[in-house]
Scaffold this motif. Structure first.
Motif, PDB file in Angstrom:
ATOM      1  N   VAL A 106       7.642   1.003  -1.774  1.00  0.00           N
ATOM      2  CA  VAL A 106       8.083   0.692  -3.132  1.00  0.00           C
ATOM      3  C   VAL A 106       9.110  -0.439  -3.161  1.00  0.00           C
ATOM      4  N   ASP A 141      13.228   0.246  -5.896  1.00  0.00           N
ATOM      5  CA  ASP A 141      13.527   1.651  -5.630  1.00  0.00           C
ATOM      6  C   ASP A 141      14.991   1.811  -5.253  1.00  0.00           C
ATOM      7  N   ARG A 182       5.279   7.304  -9.927  1.00  0.00           N
ATOM      8  CA  ARG A 182       6.644   7.616 -10.350  1.00  0.00           C
ATOM      9  C   ARG A 182       7.355   6.372 -10.858  1.00  0.00           C
ATOM     10  N   TYR A 218       6.749  -4.042  -6.261  1.00  0.00           N
ATOM     11  CA  TYR A 218       5.992  -3.326  -7.281  1.00  0.00           C
ATOM     12  C   TYR A 218       4.584  -3.899  -7.427  1.00  0.00           C
ATOM     13  N   LYS A 251       5.276   2.894  -9.685  1.00  0.00           N
ATOM     14  CA  LYS A 251       4.367   2.758  -8.559  1.00  0.00           C
ATOM     15  C   LYS A 251       4.210   4.116  -7.892  1.00  0.00           C
ATOM     16  N   HIS A 252       3.043   4.370  -7.345  1.00  0.00           N
ATOM     17  CA  HIS A 252       2.746   5.633  -6.654  1.00  0.00           C
ATOM     18  C   HIS A 252       3.057   6.842  -7.533  1.00  0.00           C
ATOM     19  N   TYR A 289       0.711  -4.073  -6.721  1.00  0.00           N
ATOM     20  CA  TYR A 289      -0.269  -3.015  -6.459  1.00  0.00           C
ATOM     21  C   TYR A 289      -1.408  -3.459  -5.544  1.00  0.00           C
ATOM     22  N   ARG A 318       0.807  -1.227   0.000  1.00  0.00           N
ATOM     23  CA  ARG A 318       0.000   0.000   0.000  1.00  0.00           C
ATOM     24  C   ARG A 318       0.838   1.275   0.000  1.00  0.00           C
ATOM     25  N   GLU A 319       1.907   1.295   0.803  1.00  0.00           N
ATOM     26  CA  GLU A 319       2.615   2.548   1.049  1.00  0.00           C
ATOM     27  C   GLU A 319       4.037   2.603   0.514  1.00  0.00           C
TER      28      GLU A 319
END
Length: 181
Positions: free
Chosen positions: A33, A129, A159, A36, A156-157, A38, A30-31
Motif C-alpha cells: 500500500v 498508508d 480498505r 495506490y 486499496k486492498h 492498482y 500487487r501486495e
C-alpha cells in the motif's frame, strides 16, 4: 569476531536496472500500500517513467548490497505549478530481503544530498498508508517532520488508507530566496 555488514553502494540508475526496479514496484503494486496504483506497469512503462524523471532533471538512484540490487529512490516534481519548482517529492523502495540493513537510509541520504546540490529547497514525503511506521521513522531520522495526515485519502486492498505528508528543508530551505531555475 562478528562480520561487519557491508554498506549499500548507491549509484545512478541505468537502463540495466529497470527490470529489477519494475519487479520491485510490481510487488508493491500487487501486495502493498505504499503506492495506490492498482495495475502493474510493464517494463516499457517503467522505462518511460525513469526517462521522464531524468529528462526533468531529477536524480534516480539504485542501491546495491553485495553486488545485488537492493532498492531504488528518485525525486520528482511535488506539483506541476511553477511556484513549486523548488520542491521535490521523494520516492524510496527497498527489496523485502534488504529492509532493516540501511538501504533506505543510504538511498534517502544520497537523494537529499543530490537534490540539495541541484538547488532544491524542500523535500516532501508522501507516505501511502499512515501505518507504515518504518517509512515514517526513516524520514524522521533524516530530518523530516509530519505536516499532515489525510485520513482515508486512498483505497486499496479493500480498505481506506491514510496518507502521511512529511517535509524536510533542503539547504537553506525557505530561509532565503532560491536561485532562478
Amino acid at each position: 569476531m562478528s562480520a561487519v555488514a557491508a554498506a549499500p553502494l548507491i549509484r545512478a540508475a541505468v537502463a540495466g536496472d529497470l527490470p529489477a526496479i519494475a519487479a520491485l514496484y510490481a510487488l508493491e503494486v500487487r501486495e502493498g500500500v505504499a503506492t495506490y496504483e492498482y495495475e502493474v506497469p510493464d517494463l516499457a512503462e517503467m522505462t518511460r517513467r525513469w526517462q521522464g524523471v531524468l529528462a526533468q532533471g531529477y536524480p534516480y538512484l539504485v542501491a546495491e548490497l553485495d553486488g545485488a540490487f537492493a532498492g531504488y529512490a528518485y525525486a520528482s516534481s511535488y506539483r506541476s505549478r511553477e511556484g513549486y519548482r523548488w520542491t521535490v517529492e521523494d520516492t524510496v523502495y527497498v527489496q523485502p530481503g534488504c529492509q532493516g540493513r540501511g538501504v533506505g537510509r543510504a538511498l534517502l541520504q544520497a537523494l537529499i544530498a543530490d537534490c540539495e546540490a541541484r538547488g532544491y529547497r524542500q523535500m516532501v514525503a508522501v507516505i501511502g498508508d499512515g501505518s507504515n511506521a518504518a517509512s515514517v521513522a526513516l524520514h524522521e531520522r533524516l530530518g523530516f517532520r509530519t505536516v499532515g495526515v489525510f485520513q482515508g485519502l486512498g483505497r486499496k486492498h479493500g480498505r481506506w488508507l491514510d496518507t502521511v505528508q512529511m517535509l524536510r528543508p533542503l539547504g537553506p530551505g525557505d530561509g532565503a530566496a532560491p536561485e532562478s531555475r
